[in-house]
Write a protein that holds these residues in place. Structure first.
Motif, mmCIF file in Angstrom:
data_model
loop_
_atom_site.group_PDB
_atom_site.id
_atom_site.type_symbol
_atom_site.label_atom_id
_atom_site.label_comp_id
_atom_site.label_asym_id
_atom_site.label_seq_id
_atom_site.Cartn_x
_atom_site.Cartn_y
_atom_site.Cartn_z
ATOM 1 N N TYR A 56 0.671 -1.261 -0.009
ATOM 2 C CA TYR A 56 -0.079 0.002 -0.162
ATOM 3 C C TYR A 56 1.108 1.248 0.003
ATOM 4 O O TYR A 56 0.634 2.142 -0.546
ATOM 5 N N PHE A 57 2.052 0.976 0.671
ATOM 6 C CA PHE A 57 2.953 2.380 0.777
ATOM 7 C C PHE A 57 4.002 2.362 -0.269
ATOM 8 O O PHE A 57 4.952 3.142 -0.307
ATOM 9 N N GLY A 58 3.828 1.382 -1.169
ATOM 10 C CA GLY A 58 4.858 1.328 -2.212
ATOM 11 C C GLY A 58 6.122 0.832 -2.135
ATOM 12 O O GLY A 58 7.136 0.991 -2.900
ATOM 13 N N PHE A 59 6.248 -0.266 -1.397
ATOM 14 C CA PHE A 59 7.328 -1.068 -1.072
ATOM 15 C C PHE A 59 7.034 -2.479 -1.222
ATOM 16 O O PHE A 59 5.964 -3.000 -0.993
ATOM 17 N N ASP A 60 7.714 -3.260 -1.700
ATOM 18 C CA ASP A 60 7.914 -4.706 -1.957
ATOM 19 C C ASP A 60 8.295 -5.509 -0.669
ATOM 20 O O ASP A 60 9.217 -5.184 0.033
ATOM 21 N N CYS A 61 7.561 -6.718 -0.587
ATOM 22 C CA CYS A 61 7.986 -7.539 0.455
ATOM 23 C C CYS A 61 8.718 -8.681 -0.288
ATOM 24 O O CYS A 61 8.251 -9.481 -1.203
ATOM 25 N N ILE A 62 10.056 -8.888 0.046
ATOM 26 C CA ILE A 62 10.889 -9.844 -0.656
ATOM 27 C C ILE A 62 10.368 -11.298 -0.055
ATOM 28 O O ILE A 62 10.533 -12.222 -1.010
#
Length: 610
Positions: A409-415
């Motif tokens: 939602y805040f524009g970051f990826d979960c690896i």
């Protein structure tokens, strides 16, 4: 007495033009938060213009809840330094001794403090203090007067009982300690700190204020990207538009040809090359929005200002009547109108992924900025994956899904996501493997005082430095932050709501900071809302989930049901985290109609307009 609101006003031409360069204002905000438990802070920046400084000060003085204004900047000898001149006419009483305390405190550090001309005084119900404009100077000045501020506020407000208590304490008369409007952080912690052993089962970690934890995080986390060089200083390789473009659907022509009948000699669609054909004054091209003008045309008349007179045997327009007088440049975007070569692509920093990716795409570039790599871990032998069958004694894991979706939602990826049993060895192995590939691990559970809470012992075994093991807040007290070199660990409590709140307040700002965001943008935006329902206050400052209604232009907040930290339903309809102060003997509840600060959780943050 109600919680105090501070105003921090940065006065600087430079910072007004580039807010990211303001260091002293944010420093004061942090100092206030670290020093006073139940203080709220508003901040603003104005240029070195006497009229604009006074306008902002008058607006703040008029607020009943704003009791202390700290200005920073404009107190020196330079021609544009006019803060004292702007402040003095607004003061009803000057406070020269306060100014002397500030000066003496600074002079002990440097003789250059003699070159500051700040004044102090009272305007209405508000105390105003002028500080210099450097980060070091505001720290010294604030430290010089911070212990005096609670009593000064009580005196100005004529709060007789509180004044008498403090006078009695100063004179050595036995009395119960005064509960000031601004509780000092030395008295914040409602629980003692112990050894965490069988004989002393209190946590060995001090319970730190929220703002102090944020300062530790920002001071510890290193930037993985220098956005100033990678993005904000980039110039455009192209003009937008790269040709003279039509703003309207209409007819391109020469402005010298006047109105009246014109022959349609061609049709220009978007995507066509600029037409080099000669163009007479009684001729025109039909043209679409965004299409390039013919080389000899200098204006466009929109379709609505024309009348079709004739079509040819193929059904194409051949004759039109132009009903208005053509004017040079009418409905034409010049080359480079929106953005020209060598202009900065970004007029000012805005690290939103939507902004960055779309603006780079508009000039034919792709982002090469490295974003922090993040993994999510949930711990607990009781956890089931959402698709598993129910098992007696076990519960479904919601935290992994929630934290992964918040990152996206805040524009970051979960690896990577991982669910671990309550095992020292399994936790250690998982963290070792994860930190080989990621910068951040966000873990929920395993950080409290239970027999199976192995996270902190594992971190210590792996030689991480535990900067924080408890936070003076509700929910989220066991929140843990640790680091080793440039690897960072956030241990969020296992209760879903606690994990939700601490992610927003601590993990998200840290990831944004690492990604190169401006510090003032890393934390959630804060606004003022009016509380609609009364709430009892907790001994710790509380972050309550609330929905926001805009009613007659006023933002009003209603609490979203039961606030117990296990009840994930309290995030349904939650637009903000309402900041409630800790309970004191003078103040045991937050009353309906009171105004509080609130951190905005979602972009569509107002649920309802009335």
């Amino acid at each position: 007495m109600e919680a105090i609101t501070f105003g921090v006003l940065t006065i600087s031409d430079t910072c007004y033009q580039a807010p990211a360069k303001d260091k002293s204002g944010p420093k004061l905000v942090r100092l206030i938060g670290e020093t006073f438990q139940n203080a709220e802070v508003i901040a603003s920046i104005v240029p070195d213009e006497q009229e604009l400084i006074q306008r902002e000060l008058r607006k703040w003085i008029a607020r009943e809840d704003l009791r202390v204004i700290l200005t920073t900047g404009g107190t020196g000898f330079a021609p544009r330094d006019v803060t004292p001149e702007a402040t003095k006419p607004l003061l009803e009483k000057e406070c020269p001794q306060l100014a002397l305390v500030i000066a003496l405190g600074s002079l002990q550090k440097t003789k250059f403090a003699a070159l500051s001309r700040g004044v102090c005084g009272i305007a209405g119900n508000t105390l105003i203090l002028n500080f210099p404009g450097s980060e070091k100077a505001v720290t010294e000045c604030f430290e010089a007067v911070s212990e005096l501020l609670p009593h000064a506020v009580h005196l100005i407000g004529d709060e007789v009982a509180l004044v008498r208590k403090i006078h009695a304490e100063v004179q050595g008369t036995p009395t119960q300690s005064a509960s000031t409007v601004i509780a000092r952080t030395a008295h914040v912690c409602p629980h003692k700190t112990g050894a965490g052993s069988d004989s002393d089962r209190n946590s060995p970690f001090p319970m730190l204020p929220v703002q102090e934890v944020l300062s530790i995080i920002f001071d510890t986390v290193k930037r993985t990207s220098d956005l100033e060089k990678l993005l904000w200083q980039q110039t455009s390789p192209v003009n937008i538009p790269p040709f003279r473009a039509s703003i309207k659907d209409g007819y391109a022509m020469k402005s010298t040809g006047f109105s009246g009948t014109k022959r349609v000699v061609g049709y220009i669609a978007a995507g066509s090359a600029p037409n080099p054909s000669p163009l007479a004054e009684d001729e025109c091209f039909k043209i679409n929005t965004g299409a390039p003008l013919p080389l000899e045309a200098d204006c466009v008349v929109q379709v609505e200002d024309t009348k079709l007179l004739q079509r040819d045997k193929h059904g194409q327009e051949s004759l039109v009547d132009i009903l208005v007088e053509p004017q040079a440049g009418l409905d034409v975007r010049a080359i480079g109108h929106d953005l020209s070569t060598q202009d900065r692509i970004f007029p000012f920093p805005d690290a939103s992924p939507v902004v960055v990716k779309s603006l780079l795409a508009s000039v034919g570039k792709r982002s090469s900025v490295r974003r922090p790599k993040v993994a999510i871990v949930s711990t607990g032998s009781e956890l089931l994956a959402p698709h598993d069958q129910p098992v007696a004694g076990k519960i479904y894991d919601s935290n992994t899904t929630m934290l992964e979706e918040l990152l996206l939602y805040f524009g970051f990826d979960c690896i990577q996501t991982t669910v671990l049993s309550d095992s020292f060895d399994e936790t250690k192995l998982a963290l070792v493997n994860l930190f080989e590939t990621v910068d951040f691990v966000i873990c929920s559970g395993g950080v409290s005082m239970g027999d199976k809470d192995f996270v902190k012992p594992v971190l210590e075994h792996l030689q991480f430095k535990l900067h924080c093991g408890r936070v003076n807040m509700k929910p989220g007290k066991p929140m843990t932050f640790a680091s080793r070199e440039q690897k960072y660990f956030f241990g969020l409590p296992g209760n879903p709501v606690s994990a939700f709140v601490t992610f927003h307040l601590f993990a998200l700002p840290a990831i944004r900071w690492a990604a190169g965001w401006d510090r003032s943008k890393c934390t959630l935006p804060v606004l003022q809302v009016k509380l609609l329902n009364e709430l009892p206050l907790d001994g710790r400052p509380e972050y309550v989930r609330a929905s926001v209604v805009s009613k007659n232009g006023e933002l009003q907040a209603r609490i979203v049901g039961d606030q117990i930290s296990s009840r994930l339903q309290s995030i349904v309809g939650a637009d903000v985290l309402l900041h409630l102060p800790g309970r004191t003997s003078e103040r045991t509840s937050a009353r309906a109609g009171e105004v509080f600060s609130a951190s905005v959780l979602r972009y569509d943050f107002i649920s309802k307009y009335e």
